[in-house]
Motif scaffolding. Structure first.
Motif, PDB file in Angstrom:
ATOM      1  N   VAL A  10      -3.130   0.676  -4.182  1.00 36.58           N
ATOM      2  CA  VAL A  10      -3.034  -0.791  -3.787  1.00 36.58           C
ATOM      3  C   VAL A  10      -2.240  -1.464  -4.753  1.00 36.58           C
ATOM      4  O   VAL A  10      -2.392  -1.488  -5.857  1.00 36.58           O
ATOM      5  N   LEU A  11      -1.238  -2.110  -4.400  1.00 38.37           N
ATOM      6  CA  LEU A  11      -0.604  -3.092  -5.255  1.00 38.37           C
ATOM      7  C   LEU A  11      -0.512  -4.571  -4.817  1.00 38.37           C
ATOM      8  O   LEU A  11       0.039  -5.037  -3.973  1.00 38.37           O
ATOM      9  N   PRO A  12      -1.431  -5.400  -5.604  1.00 39.34           N
ATOM     10  CA  PRO A  12      -1.440  -6.636  -5.153  1.00 39.34           C
ATOM     11  C   PRO A  12      -0.540  -7.586  -5.798  1.00 39.34           C
ATOM     12  O   PRO A  12       0.038  -7.252  -6.929  1.00 39.34           O
ATOM     13  N   ASP A  13      -0.615  -9.008  -5.358  1.00 37.03           N
ATOM     14  CA  ASP A  13       0.225  -9.979  -6.008  1.00 37.03           C
ATOM     15  C   ASP A  13       1.778  -9.697  -6.591  1.00 37.03           C
ATOM     16  O   ASP A  13       1.830  -9.889  -7.766  1.00 37.03           O
ATOM     17  N   LEU A  14       2.309  -9.171  -5.662  1.00 41.08           N
ATOM     18  CA  LEU A  14       3.665  -8.640  -5.830  1.00 41.08           C
ATOM     19  C   LEU A  14       4.843 -10.155  -5.969  1.00 41.08           C
ATOM     20  O   LEU A  14       4.802 -10.482  -4.552  1.00 41.08           O
ATOM     21  N   ASP A  15       5.452 -10.560  -6.581  1.00 39.80           N
ATOM     22  CA  ASP A  15       6.359 -11.508  -6.451  1.00 39.80           C
ATOM     23  C   ASP A  15       7.657 -10.996  -5.587  1.00 39.80           C
ATOM     24  O   ASP A  15       8.375 -11.597  -4.781  1.00 39.80           O
ATOM     25  N   ASP A  16       7.786  -9.649  -5.686  1.00 40.15           N
ATOM     26  CA  ASP A  16       9.199  -9.007  -5.239  1.00 40.15           C
ATOM     27  C   ASP A  16       8.698  -7.809  -4.345  1.00 40.15           C
ATOM     28  O   ASP A  16       8.163  -6.876  -5.027  1.00 40.15           O
ATOM     29  N   ALA A  23       2.117   2.421   6.104  1.00 40.19           N
ATOM     30  CA  ALA A  23       2.160   3.599   5.378  1.00 40.19           C
ATOM     31  C   ALA A  23       2.059   4.718   5.421  1.00 40.19           C
ATOM     32  O   ALA A  23       2.738   5.748   5.153  1.00 40.19           O
ATOM     33  N   ASP A  24       0.972   5.301   6.550  1.00 40.74           N
ATOM     34  CA  ASP A  24       1.102   6.617   7.118  1.00 40.74           C
ATOM     35  C   ASP A  24       2.168   6.871   7.756  1.00 40.74           C
ATOM     36  O   ASP A  24       2.595   8.086   7.683  1.00 40.74           O
ATOM     37  N   LEU A  25       2.728   6.056   8.553  1.00 37.47           N
ATOM     38  CA  LEU A  25       4.132   6.414   9.289  1.00 37.47           C
ATOM     39  C   LEU A  25       5.156   6.776   8.219  1.00 37.47           C
ATOM     40  O   LEU A  25       5.872   7.832   8.475  1.00 37.47           O
ATOM     41  N   ALA A  26       5.126   6.023   7.198  1.00 38.69           N
ATOM     42  CA  ALA A  26       6.433   6.157   6.199  1.00 38.69           C
ATOM     43  C   ALA A  26       6.113   7.562   5.610  1.00 38.69           C
ATOM     44  O   ALA A  26       6.897   8.502   5.078  1.00 38.69           O
ATOM     45  N   ILE A  49       5.203  10.384  -0.235  1.00 41.80           N
ATOM     46  CA  ILE A  49       4.796   9.027  -0.435  1.00 41.80           C
ATOM     47  C   ILE A  49       5.259   8.122   0.779  1.00 41.80           C
ATOM     48  O   ILE A  49       6.348   7.972   0.791  1.00 41.80           O
ATOM     49  N   GLY A  50       4.350   7.302   1.326  1.00 46.39           N
ATOM     50  CA  GLY A  50       4.837   6.186   2.113  1.00 46.39           C
ATOM     51  C   GLY A  50       4.515   4.858   1.642  1.00 46.39           C
ATOM     52  O   GLY A  50       3.511   4.711   1.099  1.00 46.39           O
ATOM     53  N   VAL A  51       5.499   4.003   1.811  1.00 40.60           N
ATOM     54  CA  VAL A  51       5.287   2.733   1.351  1.00 40.60           C
ATOM     55  C   VAL A  51       5.234   1.554   2.455  1.00 40.60           C
ATOM     56  O   VAL A  51       6.236   1.636   3.344  1.00 40.60           O
ATOM     57  N   VAL A  65       0.754  -0.991   0.000  1.00 39.88           N
ATOM     58  CA  VAL A  65       0.022  -0.049   0.168  1.00 39.88           C
ATOM     59  C   VAL A  65       0.761   1.231   0.068  1.00 39.88           C
ATOM     60  O   VAL A  65       1.804   1.402   0.842  1.00 39.88           O
ATOM     61  N   LEU A  66       0.428   2.211  -0.562  1.00 41.21           N
ATOM     62  CA  LEU A  66       1.058   3.607  -0.808  1.00 41.21           C
ATOM     63  C   LEU A  66       0.312   4.598  -0.368  1.00 41.21           C
ATOM     64  O   LEU A  66      -0.884   4.616  -0.819  1.00 41.21           O
ATOM     65  N   VAL A  67       0.579   5.458   0.502  1.00 37.58           N
ATOM     66  CA  VAL A  67      -0.396   6.437   1.009  1.00 37.58           C
ATOM     67  C   VAL A  67       0.544   7.676   0.702  1.00 37.58           C
ATOM     68  O   VAL A  67       1.780   7.918   0.944  1.00 37.58           O
ATOM     69  N   ILE A  68      -0.354   8.737  -0.233  1.00 38.55           N
ATOM     70  CA  ILE A  68       0.604  10.004  -0.665  1.00 38.55           C
ATOM     71  C   ILE A  68      -0.199  11.010  -0.142  1.00 38.55           C
ATOM     72  O   ILE A  68      -1.738  10.967  -0.307  1.00 38.55           O
ATOM     73  N   ASP A  69       0.593  11.975   0.316  1.00 38.27           N
ATOM     74  CA  ASP A  69      -0.253  13.227   0.329  1.00 38.27           C
ATOM     75  C   ASP A  69       0.427  14.269  -0.248  1.00 38.27           C
ATOM     76  O   ASP A  69       1.774  14.508  -0.049  1.00 38.27           O
ATOM     77  N   MET A  70      -0.228  15.192  -0.951  1.00 35.00           N
ATOM     78  CA  MET A  70       0.337  16.288  -1.844  1.00 35.00           C
ATOM     79  C   MET A  70       0.809  17.531  -0.751  1.00 35.00           C
ATOM     80  O   MET A  70       0.384  17.744   0.272  1.00 35.00           O
ATOM     81  N   ASN A  71       2.123  17.674  -1.449  1.00 33.81           N
ATOM     82  CA  ASN A  71       2.552  19.055  -0.530  1.00 33.81           C
ATOM     83  C   ASN A  71       2.097  20.464  -1.135  1.00 33.81           C
ATOM     84  O   ASN A  71       2.167  20.619  -2.222  1.00 33.81           O
TER      85      ASN A  71
END
Length: 500
Positions: free
Chosen positions: A412-418, A468-471, A449-451, A360-366
C-alpha cells in the motif's frame, strides 16, 4: 491547497442558538421557569429527531425499537410539567423526583436496546468489566461529593439513602449503560449520536452530584444558577444526540451495521476505564491532603496510584502486542491480509480528503512452487523471509508491505503527490530481486508485479486491488523473469454482448 468546509445543518444551528439564549436567561431570577421551558423545548426537539431516526428506511428492527424508546424518553420530558401538576393534585410532593426517575428509566431501557457489534464471549466480558470500572469510578465520585457527606450529616437510613442517592445513582446507571454500548461497539451511524448521549449523561450526573453535595454540606443555597446550567446543558446534549441520529439514520439515509472491528473504531471509548481509575486515585489523594493526614493514608494512596499506573501501562503494552500479532504475518513479520485491507481503505479515504493519490502493488513470486518441490517447504519459507526483507528495504514510508498468503504479497502506497512514485517503487523492487543462497544452493528470486493507482476518491479497495491483479497477470506473461506492469483500460475483460 484545498480548504474543506463542513456545512452545519440548520437544525443544529437553531439548537445551539436556543441553548445560548436559555443559558443566559438561566442566570436570572426566573431560572427555575427557564429550566422548565428548556426541558420542554429540548424534549420536543429530541422527540421529533428520535422519531425521525426510528423511521430510517435502512434501520434494523432492534435499532428502530431503540430510537423509538429514546423518543418515548423525550416524551417524558415534554409532559413532565403536566405530570408534576397531576401528581401535586393527588398529594404527591415528590413529583419532581418521579418525573426525573421516569425520564432516566426510559432512557436506560432505550440504551439496552441498541444493537452492538458481534463479538466473542471474551470480548463481551472485557467490555462488561470496562463498563463496571466506569461505574465504580463514578460511584466513588458520588460517595465523595454527595452521598458520603449526606449520610455523615443525617445518619444512615433508608430515607437518607433514597434522598441522597436517588438522582445521581440513576444518572450513574445511565452513564454505565452508555459506556457499555460504546465499549461494545455500535453501528457507524449510531456511534456519534451515542457519544452526544454519553456527554449529556455525564453532565446530568455532574449536576445531580452537585445537588447532593450542596444538600449534604449543610444549609447551602440549592438550585443555584450553575446547577440549572448543568441541567439545561444535559438536556441540550441529549437533544443534539437525537438530531445527529436523525441526520445519520432518518429518511433518505442508509443505516450502517455495527462495526466488527471494535478496537479500531472505539479508540476514545477504550480509555474510559483508565479515566475512571485515575479519578478514583485523585479522590483518595485529595481526601488525604484535605484532611491533613498524609500519614499513613496519603502515602498508601500515592503508592496505590503508582502501582495502578504501572499495571495499566503494562496491560496497555500487552494489549498493543496482541493487537499487532492479530494483524501480522507470523512467518515474515509483514502486515497480513486483514491489515492490508484496513490500511488501504484508510489510505483511499484520506486521499479523497486531501486530494492526493493512493496506489496498490500486487506481487506474485515466480517459480515458488518449484522451490518448495525441489528444496522443501523450509527452504521455501526462507525464500519468503528474504523476499519480505527486500520489500522492507524497497518500500519507503509510510508505505506498507504485506503478505496476503502463500507467495502472494502486496504493498500500500498512501499520500502520493505523483502517481509516478508508485511505478518507481515497482521498478526498485524488480531491480533489487537477485539470487539468494538457501540450504547451500543458489536460488533465483523473481516476481510479477502489478500496479494500480487511484486518484482522489476514484476507487474503492476492491476496485484498486482488482486493477492491480489484472496488471500482475499481464506481467506474469513474461515469467519466469521479473516484470512489472501498470493497469490499463485495455486489461479489463470485454463485456459480453447483450442478446437482442
Amino acid at each position: 491547497m484545498r480548504l474543506r468546509t463542513a456545512r452545519v445543518p440548520v437544525a443544529h444551528l437553531l439548537l445551539g442558538l436556543l441553548y445560548a439564549v436559555l443559558l443566559v436567561l438561566a442566570t436570572g431570577s426566573l431560572r427555575h421557569n427557564v429550566a422548565e421551558l428548556a426541558r420542554v423545548l429540548f424534549g420536543l426537539i429530541g422527540l421529533v429527531a428520535a422519531g425521525r431516526a426510528a423511521r430510517g428506511p435502512g434501520l434494523a428492527t432492534r435499532g428502530r425499537r431503540a430510537w423509538t424508546a429514546v423518543a418515548v424518553s423525550f416524551a417524558v420530558l415534554v409532559t413532565a410539567p403536566l405530570l408534576r401538576l397531576a401528581l401535586h393534585r393527588v398529594g404527591i410532593e415528590a413529583a419532581d423526583d418521579v418525573t426525573h426517575v421516569a425520564f432516566v428509566l426510559a432512557l436506560l431501557v432505550a440504551l439496552q436496546m441498541f444493537p452492538a457489534a458481534r463479538t466473542t464471549r471474551r470480548e463481551r466480558w472485557k467490555s462488561a468489566i470496562d463498563a463496571l470500572t466506569v461505574l465504580v469510578g463514578g460511584s466513588m465520585v458520588l460517595w465523595y461529593t454527595s452521598f458520603g457527606p449526606y449520610v455523615e450529616r443525617h445518619g444512615f437510613s433508608a430515607t437518607v439513602v433514597v434522598s441522597a442517592a436517588l438522582y445521581p445513582m440513576g444518572d450513574l446507571a445511565l452513564l454505565f449503560s452508555v459506556a457499555r454500548v460504546l465499549l461494545r461497539g455500535a453501528g457507524d451511524a449510531a456511534r456519534r449520536p451515542l457519544r452526544w448521549l454519553a456527554a449529556g449523561a455525564m453532565v446530568l450526573f455532574a449536576g445531580d452530584a452537585l445537588h447532593g453535595h450542596l444538600d449534604g454540606h449543610g444549609p447551602v443555597q440549592l438550585h443555584s444558577p450553575w446547577q440549572f446550567i448543568c441541567w439545561i446543558t444535559a438536556d441540550a446534549l441529549l437533544a443534539a444526540g437525537a438530531l445527529f441520529a436523525a441526520d445519520a439514520l432518518g429518511p433518505g439515509r442508509r443505516a450502517s451495521r455495527p462495526s466488527r472491528d471494535v478496537r479500531r473504531h472505539l479508540r476514545a471509548a477504550r480509555f474510559l476505564p483508565y479515566a475512571a481509575v485515575a479519578v478514583a486515585h485523585i479522590l483518595m489523594l485529595g481526601a488525604a491532603v484535605s484532611e491533613g493526614t498524609f500519614f499513613p493514608w496519603g502515602g498508601l494512596a500515592a503508592g496505590s496510584a503508582l502501582l495502578s499506573a504501572l499495571v495499566l501501562w503494562r496491560q496497555t503494552l500487552v494489549q498493543r502486542e496482541s493487537d499487532e500479532q492479530a494483524v501480522t504475518d507470523h512467518l515474515t513479520g509483514l502486515a497480513n491480509r486483514s491489515r492490508f485491507r484496513a490500511t488501504d481503505a484508510r489510505s483511499l479515504a484520506r486521499a479523497a480528503r486531501t486530494g492526493r493519490h493512493s496506489a496498490v502493488l500486487v506481487i506474485d513470486m515466480n517459480g515458488f512452487k518449484e522451490i518448495n518441490d525441489t528444496l522443501g517447504h523450509k527452504a521455501g519459507d526462507l525464500v519468503l523471509i528474504e523476499f519480505a526483507a527486500l520489500l522492507r528495504r524497497c518500500v519507503p514510508g509510510p508505505g506498507l508491505p504485506c503478505r496476503l498468503g502463500g507467495d502472494e504479497f502486496a504493498v500500500v502506497l498512501p499520500d502520493l503527490d505523483d502517481p509516478g512514485r508508485a511505478y518507481e517503487v515497482a521498478g526498485r523492487i524488480a531491480a533489487e530481486l537477485a539470487p539468494v543462497v538457501v540450504a547451500g544452493r543458489l536460488v533465483e528470486m523473481a516476481a510479477s508485479i502489478g500496479v494500480a493507482v487511484s486518484g482522489p476518491g476514484e476507487l474503492t479497495h476492491d476496485e484498486i486491488v482488482h486493477r492491480a491483479d489484472l496488471a500482475m497477470y499481464r506481467a506474469k506473461k513474461h515469467a519466469p523473469q521479473t516484470r512489472w506492469a501498470a493497469w490499463q483500460e485495455s486489461m479489463e475483460p470485454a463485456a459480453e454482448p447483450v442478446a437482442a
